[in-house]
Design an enzyme around this catalytic site. Structure first.
Site, PDB file in Angstrom:
ATOM      1  N   LYS A   1     -12.047   5.529   2.281  1.00 61.22           N
ATOM      2  CA  LYS A   1     -11.169   4.479   1.754  1.00 61.22           C
ATOM      3  C   LYS A   1     -12.046   3.290   1.353  1.00 61.22           C
ATOM      4  O   LYS A   1     -12.999   2.954   2.066  1.00 61.22           O
ATOM      5  CB  LYS A   1     -10.145   4.081   2.824  1.00 61.22           C
ATOM      6  CG  LYS A   1      -9.122   3.050   2.349  1.00 61.22           C
ATOM      7  CD  LYS A   1      -8.048   2.806   3.407  1.00 61.22           C
ATOM      8  CE  LYS A   1      -7.017   1.791   2.946  1.00 61.22           C
ATOM      9  NZ  LYS A   1      -5.951   1.578   3.935  1.00 61.22           N
TER      10      LYS A   1
ATOM     11  N   SER B   1      -1.126   1.983   2.610  1.00 58.11           N
ATOM     12  CA  SER B   1      -2.116   1.545   1.642  1.00 58.11           C
ATOM     13  C   SER B   1      -3.212   2.575   1.369  1.00 58.11           C
ATOM     14  O   SER B   1      -3.934   2.438   0.383  1.00 58.11           O
ATOM     15  CB  SER B   1      -2.769   0.255   2.129  1.00 58.11           C
ATOM     16  OG  SER B   1      -3.535   0.496   3.303  1.00 58.11           O
TER      17      SER B   1
ATOM     18  N   SER C   1      -0.348   2.526   7.256  1.00 57.94           N
ATOM     19  CA  SER C   1      -1.108   2.828   6.039  1.00 57.94           C
ATOM     20  C   SER C   1      -1.846   4.157   6.035  1.00 57.94           C
ATOM     21  O   SER C   1      -2.358   4.574   4.990  1.00 57.94           O
ATOM     22  CB  SER C   1      -2.115   1.710   5.758  1.00 57.94           C
ATOM     23  OG  SER C   1      -1.452   0.590   5.255  1.00 57.94           O
TER      24      SER C   1
END
Lengths: 488, 94
Positions: free
Chosen positions: A81, A156, A180
């Site tokens: 990420k 997210s 997330s």
């Protein structure tokens, strides 16, 4: 060969094939890069692809394996990420503010993956500064759900979830402040795991809300998650919140399953589900019951305050954390500032997107003179009540089960004009962040042809029970093995 | 509580940001709804409950006040927008 590799995209199977020589790391990395070339343009899961470096590392991994290097994850590709700092590679956090930020060091998560022999293919798209649950706030554009490109991949960590769902990479790191990891994993039909607060170091992970943030993983199977936890868990002197709690390799314990496990269901929270979602949840927990788990009704009397207090605590901490972006030491700087104040204001105004500004303003509001006691302090008190509710529940049960989300992936743009409706998406997931609990989202039966998730939570540091129950479920179902047609 | 234009200006000053006219309109409109969502927490009976800052009961470790690592000043300053003679450069302050 290509289809064979995709069909066996579990870490255990890949590791076995690499070990026996049936597959080389170079072939595997090439396969993933080809898939990224072919499928990532519509999905938009990656912000940066480091193909050349990955291929070079793959060749090295193959050499090492031939020389007898026994590391099980050696030569397996991963994506990070884009909030984990990677030395020499862009770490944008999905923001214009950091669109030129190349970290001078690696996050501990990245370091540990590298030490295990995993090969990074690049950095995945995400909501700006991890603020969002639809991956529509990224400066680099939304991530599209591989199951239906008109729908959100969730956020997210939408890029990580979509990349794993589309079989662009077998595993990806992610982070979770209010859901997330779990929400995008549920929307994309993959397994997402958020460990206990403090289990995995956050050194080098860009901060959003420091009392809630936790690093974790998205993969296809629970067994993959267990292998990744073996690689990532451990005290880190560079993170003062990092735990020294002992960790036991869960892999030999996975077969125990969920026999005699008592699983609590907070029935009052299920009222908001529609019929199809409720049916999916009931079908998934019924499988656990068939596997000899006992389902028990429980109460979490303060759970309905979860979203409200999350949206006090998280923005408050975010407004403090994001004050570091001042255009002086790193990040975006405006052109030709006329004085220092102008430099600060225009750099921040240009660098942050609208949702980030909204949350900074909310955080500034709830921390400002006259409101801090009424909002921030009160929210932290209710947070204790929520944690105490869980402690009481865990006196009676080992796990707490809910759906991961209130519905399957929604259409892009559908909730952008209604932030409150967007925030409600995290209703089931924020509780674990507020109470610091480990939790997992594993696929449940699809709803309206779209993936849906079962969410299990355990007492702090009892990751093993989650892995055992999740693994048992996946051994007896096929929901986690589905692959979207757009990626085949 | 509510957010009016004057309070919004104060929050923008504190957070060193500006909004376009359209963004101001949206923030003022959305803030009411967000605060309404948040305000449900005032129904909770928690006056005597101490705040919970750390979700997991563990004491944060203190380390000895000793230098253990060298900072690579040059590497750190490579990402700065403007550096002069090893110092971060900003517009003239005085």
């Amino acid at each position: 060969m290509t289809e064979d590799i995709s069909a066996s995209f579990s870490l255990t199977q890949l590791s076995h094939k690499l070990k026996t020589g049936e597959l080389s790391s170079e072939q595997l990395v090439t396969h993933c890069l080809n898939r990224i070339d072919k499928y990532d343009q519509p999905v938009n899961a990656f912000i940066t692809v480091t193909g050349e470096q990955a291929l070079s590392e793959a060749k090295q991994a193959d050499r090492r394996r031939r020389q007898g290097d026994p590391r099980p994850l050696l030569g397996i590709p991963i994506a990070h990420k884009d909030l984990f700092c990677t030395q020499g590679t862009l770490t944008s956090c999905g923001s214009r503010m950091l669109a030129n930020f190349v970290a001078p060091y690696d996050a501990t998560v990245v370091n540990r993956c590298r030490a295990a022999g995993l090969i990074s293919l690049g950095k995945t798209n995400m909501d700006e500064f991890a603020m969002g649950c639809s991956n529509e706030t990224s400066f680099f554009g939304p991530v599209n759900n591989p199951w239906d490109m008109a729908r959100t991949a969730g956020g997210s960590s939408g890029g990580s979830a979509a990349a794993v769902a589309a079989d662009l990479v077998p595993v990806a790191t992610a982070s979770d402040t209010g859901g997330s990891i779990r929400l995008p994993a549920a929307f994309c039909g993959r397994t997402g795991f958020k460990p206990t607060y403090g289990r995995i170091s956050r050194y080098g992970m860009v901060a959003f809300a420091s009392s809630l943030d936790q690093a974790g993983v998205i993969a296809r199977e629970v067994e993959d998650i267990a292998q990744m936890l073996n690689c990532l868990v451990g005290h880190d002197k560079r993170d003062s919140t990092s735990s020294r709690m002992p960790w036991t390799d869960p892999l030999p314990l996975m077969q125990k399953g969920c026999q005699k496990m008592r699983i609590g269901i907070p029935v009052a929270l299920l009222d908001r589900l529609d019929g199809d979602c409720r049916k999916s949840f009931e079908t998934a927990v019924a499988v656990l019951q068939e596997l000899d788990a006992e389902l028990v009704d429980i109460e979490l009397p303060h759970a309905h305050y979860g979203v409200a207090i999350y949206h006090v605590i998280a923005p408050a901490e975010a407004s403090a954390n994001l004050s570091r972006y001042d255009g002086v030491r790193y990040g975006h700087r405006c052109d030709s500032p006329k004085d220092l104040e102008d430099l600060y204001i225009r750099s921040r105004t240009e660098g942050f997107g609208f949702e980030v500004k909204r949350r900074i303003l909310t955080g500034t509001y709830v921390l400002s003179a006259g409101y801090a006691d009424a909002y921030y302090r009160r929210a932290q008190s209710i947070r204790r009540l929520i944690r105490d509710d869980f402690e009481k529940a865990f006196d009676r049960v080992q796990l707490v089960a809910t759906p991961t989300t209130i519905g399957p992936a929604f259409k892009k743009g559908e909730k952008l004009q209604d932030p409150v409706a967007m925030y409600q998406q995290d209703a089931f997931t924020v509780l674990a962040n507020l109470a610091g609990l480990p939790c997992i989202s594993t696929p449940a039966p699809p709803v309206a042809g779209l993936p849906y998730g079962l969410h299990l939570q355990a007492r702090p540091f009892d990751e093993i029970s989650l892995l055992q129950a999740g693994h048992a479920l996946q051994q007896h179902t096929q929901w986690h093995r589905q692959t979207p047609e757009t990626a085949t | 509580m509510s957010l009016d234009s004057q309070l919004l200006d104060h929050l923008l000053f504190l957070s060193r940001m500006e909004l376009s006219e359209n963004e101001r309109k949206l923030i003022l409109q959305d803030f009411e709804r967000t605060l309404a969502m948040i305000d449900v927490m005032h129904a909770a009976n928690c006056d005597s409950v101490p705040p919970l800052e750390n979700p997991v009961s563990q004491t944060l470790e203190l380390r000895a006040d000793e230098q253990t690592e060298e900072v690579d000043r040059e590497a750190l300053q490579q990402m700065a927008p403007e550096v002069t003679n090893g110092l971060y450069r900003v517009p003239r302050v005085i």
